[in-house]
Scaffold this motif. Structure first.
Motif, mmCIF file in Angstrom:
data_model
loop_
_atom_site.group_PDB
_atom_site.id
_atom_site.type_symbol
_atom_site.label_atom_id
_atom_site.label_comp_id
_atom_site.label_asym_id
_atom_site.label_seq_id
_atom_site.Cartn_x
_atom_site.Cartn_y
_atom_site.Cartn_z
ATOM 1 N N ARG A 1 17.693 -6.783 -12.283
ATOM 2 C CA ARG A 1 18.753 -7.709 -11.692
ATOM 3 C C ARG A 1 19.332 -7.410 -10.282
ATOM 4 O O ARG A 1 19.890 -8.025 -9.573
ATOM 5 C CB ARG A 1 19.549 -8.396 -12.627
ATOM 6 N N GLN A 2 19.279 -6.194 -10.037
ATOM 7 C CA GLN A 2 20.204 -5.419 -9.076
ATOM 8 C C GLN A 2 19.588 -4.288 -8.177
ATOM 9 O O GLN A 2 19.558 -3.020 -8.825
ATOM 10 C CB GLN A 2 21.361 -5.159 -9.564
ATOM 11 N N ALA A 3 18.718 -4.553 -7.035
ATOM 12 C CA ALA A 3 18.407 -3.389 -6.420
ATOM 13 C C ALA A 3 19.267 -3.340 -5.179
ATOM 14 O O ALA A 3 19.521 -4.336 -4.340
ATOM 15 C CB ALA A 3 16.912 -3.491 -5.922
ATOM 16 N N VAL A 4 20.407 -2.534 -5.046
ATOM 17 C CA VAL A 4 21.345 -2.349 -3.986
ATOM 18 C C VAL A 4 20.685 -2.342 -2.594
ATOM 19 O O VAL A 4 21.343 -2.672 -1.560
ATOM 20 C CB VAL A 4 22.130 -1.260 -4.294
ATOM 21 N N TYR A 5 19.359 -1.923 -2.419
ATOM 22 C CA TYR A 5 18.648 -1.857 -0.982
ATOM 23 C C TYR A 5 18.310 -3.379 -0.680
ATOM 24 O O TYR A 5 17.706 -3.545 0.384
ATOM 25 C CB TYR A 5 17.786 -0.791 -1.026
ATOM 26 N N GLY A 6 18.172 -4.322 -1.681
ATOM 27 C CA GLY A 6 17.675 -5.727 -1.151
ATOM 28 C C GLY A 6 16.558 -6.148 -1.955
ATOM 29 O O GLY A 6 16.275 -5.306 -3.028
ATOM 30 N N TYR A 7 16.129 -7.106 -1.902
ATOM 31 C CA TYR A 7 15.126 -7.952 -2.614
ATOM 32 C C TYR A 7 13.826 -6.986 -2.565
ATOM 33 O O TYR A 7 13.166 -6.875 -1.540
ATOM 34 C CB TYR A 7 14.918 -9.103 -1.966
ATOM 35 N N ASP A 8 13.332 -6.491 -3.865
ATOM 36 C CA ASP A 8 12.150 -5.618 -3.585
ATOM 37 C C ASP A 8 11.008 -6.373 -4.373
ATOM 38 O O ASP A 8 10.877 -6.595 -5.480
ATOM 39 C CB ASP A 8 12.365 -4.453 -4.472
ATOM 40 N N GLN A 9 10.007 -6.695 -3.529
ATOM 41 C CA GLN A 9 9.042 -7.517 -4.139
ATOM 42 C C GLN A 9 7.551 -6.837 -3.574
ATOM 43 O O GLN A 9 7.097 -7.173 -2.567
ATOM 44 C CB GLN A 9 8.917 -8.839 -3.028
ATOM 45 N N ARG A 10 6.936 -5.944 -4.667
ATOM 46 C CA ARG A 10 6.000 -5.632 -4.231
ATOM 47 C C ARG A 10 4.801 -5.551 -5.327
ATOM 48 O O ARG A 10 5.196 -5.833 -6.401
ATOM 49 C CB ARG A 10 6.274 -3.754 -4.027
ATOM 50 N N LEU A 11 3.675 -5.627 -4.874
ATOM 51 C CA LEU A 11 2.576 -5.703 -5.800
ATOM 52 C C LEU A 11 1.291 -4.941 -5.298
ATOM 53 O O LEU A 11 1.303 -4.493 -4.280
ATOM 54 C CB LEU A 11 2.031 -7.220 -5.626
ATOM 55 N N GLU A 12 0.738 -4.305 -6.425
ATOM 56 C CA GLU A 12 -0.393 -3.305 -6.202
ATOM 57 C C GLU A 12 -1.513 -3.465 -6.942
ATOM 58 O O GLU A 12 -1.366 -3.857 -8.568
ATOM 59 C CB GLU A 12 0.115 -1.883 -6.310
ATOM 60 N N ALA A 13 -2.855 -3.750 -6.559
ATOM 61 C CA ALA A 13 -3.864 -4.208 -7.199
ATOM 62 C C ALA A 13 -4.784 -3.075 -7.008
ATOM 63 O O ALA A 13 -5.218 -2.777 -5.812
ATOM 64 C CB ALA A 13 -4.497 -5.563 -6.727
ATOM 65 N N PHE A 14 -5.418 -2.502 -8.044
ATOM 66 C CA PHE A 14 -6.075 -1.487 -7.962
ATOM 67 C C PHE A 14 -7.401 -1.438 -8.701
ATOM 68 O O PHE A 14 -7.467 -2.051 -10.080
ATOM 69 C CB PHE A 14 -5.370 -0.148 -8.541
ATOM 70 N N GLY A 15 -8.514 -1.018 -8.179
ATOM 71 C CA GLY A 15 -9.813 -1.227 -8.835
ATOM 72 C C GLY A 15 -10.912 -0.233 -8.384
ATOM 73 O O GLY A 15 -10.520 0.852 -7.757
ATOM 74 N N SER A 16 -12.089 -0.364 -8.804
ATOM 75 C CA SER A 16 -12.977 0.451 -8.682
ATOM 76 C C SER A 16 -13.347 0.762 -7.220
ATOM 77 O O SER A 16 -13.907 2.310 -6.918
ATOM 78 C CB SER A 16 -14.404 -0.140 -9.284
ATOM 79 N N GLU A 17 -12.981 -0.143 -6.248
ATOM 80 C CA GLU A 17 -13.328 0.281 -4.927
ATOM 81 C C GLU A 17 -12.070 0.576 -3.925
ATOM 82 O O GLU A 17 -12.311 0.641 -2.864
ATOM 83 C CB GLU A 17 -14.084 -0.890 -4.169
ATOM 84 N N GLY A 18 -10.872 0.413 -4.582
ATOM 85 C CA GLY A 18 -9.806 0.726 -3.892
ATOM 86 C C GLY A 18 -8.325 0.059 -4.473
ATOM 87 O O GLY A 18 -8.426 -0.315 -5.593
ATOM 88 N N MET A 19 -7.637 -0.189 -3.671
ATOM 89 C CA MET A 19 -6.257 -0.497 -3.674
ATOM 90 C C MET A 19 -5.706 -1.542 -2.714
ATOM 91 O O MET A 19 -5.751 -1.094 -1.410
ATOM 92 C CB MET A 19 -5.273 0.564 -4.065
ATOM 93 N N LEU A 20 -5.198 -2.696 -2.915
ATOM 94 C CA LEU A 20 -4.347 -3.354 -2.219
ATOM 95 C C LEU A 20 -2.911 -3.381 -2.418
ATOM 96 O O LEU A 20 -2.625 -3.593 -3.568
ATOM 97 C CB LEU A 20 -4.924 -4.828 -2.221
ATOM 98 N N GLN A 21 -2.046 -3.192 -1.465
ATOM 99 C CA GLN A 21 -0.705 -3.180 -1.820
ATOM 100 C C GLN A 21 0.157 -4.168 -0.628
ATOM 101 O O GLN A 21 -0.508 -4.478 0.589
ATOM 102 C CB GLN A 21 0.163 -1.921 -1.662
ATOM 103 N N ASN A 22 1.266 -4.702 -1.070
ATOM 104 C CA ASN A 22 2.056 -5.261 0.117
ATOM 105 C C ASN A 22 3.314 -4.502 0.216
ATOM 106 O O ASN A 22 3.749 -3.769 -0.679
ATOM 107 C CB ASN A 22 2.436 -6.670 -0.181
ATOM 108 N N ALA A 23 3.815 -4.455 1.392
ATOM 109 C CA ALA A 23 5.228 -3.833 1.550
ATOM 110 C C ALA A 23 6.382 -4.885 1.634
ATOM 111 O O ALA A 23 6.278 -6.182 1.924
ATOM 112 C CB ALA A 23 5.277 -2.973 2.768
#
Lengths: 332, 332, 332, 332
Positions: free
Chosen positions: A227-249
């Motif tokens: 409920r509280q990240a003092v550095y701001g709204y933290d919205q990250r997703l990481e999808a990992f699989g057999s050929e690699g990884m997708l992330q957002n920042a």
């Protein structure tokens, strides 16, 4: 192609956000706005838009093609049901409701009518998450999903009291995003904690959680919420699989960097969802119009809305019991 | 100050890595190297170092101050016990052993002697992880710990067969790092999967896991493990609390970036642990010498070694039972 | 293959750095170390290495195959000449000298002998710069070269007095790197300034400079230098062309990031060249051995050394005259 | 406060961009649009806006408070002059003109009237550049300014023919940004090249340039320009001084990263200025309204517009003569 005549039901903060986007979208004309409370200066500011206080008047208006429901969550199901009966297309704010019986009642009504129903989970309509979903095949066979979702500031007790709790109010976005990426969730297990505000205990709520997910397709996942990240709204997703990884920042307001004898300093993430996902609301309206006018597949269906609630309820049950909990699917 | 006369027991791949670091460290003189197999050209390459094939000869050598044990895991406890009886300081490769009874037997013996015992979890001695630990107060009250730990290439069945399984062989590093950051782990819950190599089923092993942790101090944590990240060795930690977040990033061999019409391309992480943690082995030796010569606090104790095994065993049990499992502490 | 018997001439700070790397390199045996000053405890620390005080004794030693010259710059040419006459392979620290006549004299002597001459511009031997050079074809036809080169702390007047000035002392590395990437420089133009320490005026020196380069192959380039970057040693190169851009980033001691309500803070670059380029000295020795033992092409030739001086002198002249200055090539 | 009645003169591509922003800005009402060419369906699309074909009709309209001039550059001065005579506030697209006599003529007329004149250098109104300027004191005494400015695709000969050349058409933005950061430029020196399209020689134009700047306050600077960066629009600024460095980074459409066995791939910069600086046009209108309604200091003055042309002309002269060229100031 003629414009979609739409009516906005519920004119609070988020209703007004939608209003501003609809006004700029040439595919819509706003027929009316409805709220139980009167709106000051409405007629003056929007001379071409009717203002009504009973949503049944909106549904009775034969010129209205579609409604956008932005009322409190507990009212969603009855309004969805009534709007379906009136054969209006429906764009409903998240979540679809809080009481599962009422939700299923609305669901069965919607199924009977040839209408478009789209649920408004804003994150599905965000450019970065759309981009990750569009590239998801690049990771090959999916193995692991990780979602970090942290708000910048913990809400007060007044809000928490009626929020439905961390899972229904906040993590429900993450449950929906998880399903959006990898399909049905079969089991959840929660480690929850009260580390920010001990007073949440008064309402049986927590402020910190790690939720493990098992998907029907074999993927395993984890969501961490705070409920509280003092550095701001933290919205990250990481999808990992057999050929690699997708992330957002995360997104920052500025791409500036300051190097000094103290280190290399860059900007914090944007403050909260109205900054981070503002554009998503415009995209929601665009997708809704595509489904109504061009038969485009609905981007977030009523089943999606129901399942997100079921996962949230299972998470709550896991928190209470300390055990993994199965998630039941919507029966056909 | 006189040099520490050290003997290396076990001269396989990792033994040779340690040897190279000890040779460059002026605080040590290597008295002997011990392996049951003869070593070709040893006398020629290292004219000043004895080569013996029975470790009891090492322990009987009164000139030896300390031993560095790099033998197969199952042999660790008996060698620790014997070395303690011989009053040698002990630096032992991870893990401390595989059989808990044997481990406890060794533990009781070590306690009887006034010797330094340091366990060689390489990651504790890595510059970045030391840096995060050194700054940990900056996050305020800790709330969430996240560790990502993925190997670049899944080992073959021959290796898996005798590896002790994903938790004892691989995740044990992460359990130790978690304890290193936030102290005792009280409960674990595992979601495991076999998504890379279905044949691991022959040995009851998995290749992908998400492990939830509850710490005694209230922190909640999660570790995600994979036996195969095609982009390279993925070693990330995130410590989140009331005042902020500390993270490390992976290391690349080169800091070069190529921008083209295809995108912005930077280098992959270093391939595996011998690249990523090579320097850690030198730091291990430095810390060990500090404890022997300067009474510095031991950086990774025998209790740390035992508890990592206990957490790994609890994780295994959670995988098998599908339930959260409590972790018992070492009795005083 | 037998070891290269090498002698180190000049045992100051940088000589000792080279010594440590040579001691770890199995392809070399250090026959002797030479310095006009006596060295305390040398015989005790290095019982197998002779210590001499006249470099002519080194050159007279028939067992010596190669010399590594680390004396003050002004002595380089005469020592190179004498070493060439003695048929020793030569690895010489940068720059090759300060007086062009003396340098050319040494050059003509070196040409007469069948020896390897390698100049020690450390940056050519750095992993990142080697990596960029190795990938340089990826940028297509080269258009623009940009080099940023800033020291962390401005030297005092004592150092500046005898340094040869910003171009000979500091920017010469950048001139060499520019030639290393794109070949001959035909013209330079300098904008210089004294913004850090006005007292540099006493010795006609500056502390800040932007130098424009025109290359024979049509590329245009720019180098910006500063004697004082408070955030640390700043060493960046950008090569831009028809197919894209290659860049390197600075190196930090730690890859850790701290997010707080103040922003996102990462580590400063490493402090200075002894941190950033330490490994380069080992690579220099490796390349030198490859040229001696395996006929590998010399990575930094005597012509490279001479041309870097000529560019530095042209830059100085441009600063003084305020006009672009042509760079003359070494006549065949 | 009453709305600013504005008229748009010139309804090409950039005029239409401004139109869209003005329509969304509640502080303006668009009275008329003017272009010598008729506009199809204008009356139908904008029933409340007049469409005229002679700009003198706009200036004769007493209800018009302000004009936004988006005509071809060569027409700017006469229109500015006439608009000033008509006492209209003026927002004029960059550059202010191409012929210096005509520009000065307009300048003297503007000075006579109590009107707001703002020049539309879009970059001054970009969030990141505003942010850097707002923090500029953090670098202490400024030493070095570096600007990289590269377009994604080289224009064809038709465009180049009438463009005014690289300095007047493209680098003029960078000259203005340089002045915006550190004040008057006293001298420029250019290294130019034709590396992308040799046919630019037909019009005496180049496609690649490095321009060195000397500022009145002692700062030295450099701008590198290219007409074609295959990875997209490259817009970077670096301000370096006694206390540190401020930089901005390019913007990408998505913050997504893909890690695979090929490396770590992130998104390219946004394609071109209409993507990168779209929001700047809205900010321009906001600042203009602030100056008209609230007496806010003009963000980009007519002097700024004149000086940017003078620097561009000096750069051109330096290219032709191969020498550094002084920049004359606007006489008081």
């Amino acid at each position: 192609m003629s414009k979609i005549s739409i009516s906005l039901i519920g004119f609070g903060r988020i209703g007004q956000v939608h209003m501003n986007h609809l006004l700029k979208n040439e595919r819509y004309s706003i027929k009316s706005v409805c709220d139980i409370k009167p709106a000051r200066d409405f007629a003056q500011r929007y001379p071409n838009i009717e203002y009504v206080q009973d949503y049944r008047d909106v549904l009775a208006d034969e010129e209205v093609d579609a409604v956008l429901i932005c009322t409190p969550t507990s009212l969603h199901p009855e309004m969805i049901k009534a709007a379906a009966q009136a054969n209006k297309h429906i764009l409903c704010e998240k979540p679809i409701g809080s009481d599962l019986d009422a939700i299923m009642d609305a669901y069965h009504e919607v199924k009977k009518h040839n209408i478009v129903f789209q649920l408004g989970f804003n994150r599905r309509f965000d450019d970065d998450f759309l981009s990750i979903k569009g590239q998801i095949d690049k990771i090959g066979v999916p193995h692991i999903l990780k979602i970090t979702s942290r708000d910048p500031e913990a809400p007060g007790l007044d809000y928490v009291k009626d929020s439905g709790g961390l899972f229904m109010d906040m993590a429900i976005h993450d449950f929906d995003m998880a399903r959006n990426m990898f399909g049905e969730i079969e089991e959840v297990y929660v480690s929850g904690a009260r580390l920010i505000n001990p007073d949440y205990a008064q309402y049986g709520d927590i402020d910190t959680a790690i939720t493990t997910l098992k998907f029907a397709n074999g993927v395993i996942g984890v969501i961490d919420n705070s409920r509280q990240a003092v550095y701001g709204y933290d919205q990250r997703l990481e999808a990992f699989g057999s050929e690699g990884m997708l992330q957002n920042a995360n997104h920052s307001d500025f791409n500036t960097v300051y190097s000094s004898n103290q280190g290399i300093q860059s900007e914090k993430p944007q403050y909260f969802f109205l900054q981070r996902y503002m554009k998503s609301y415009a995209t929601e309206a665009k997708f809704f119009a595509d489904s109504i006018q061009n038969n485009a597949e609905v981007a977030c269906t009523i089943i999606d809305g129901i399942m997100a609630v079921k996962v949230a309820q299972a998470a709550r049950q896991s928190l209470v019991t300390g055990k993994p909990v199965r998630v039941e699917r919507v029966p056909d």
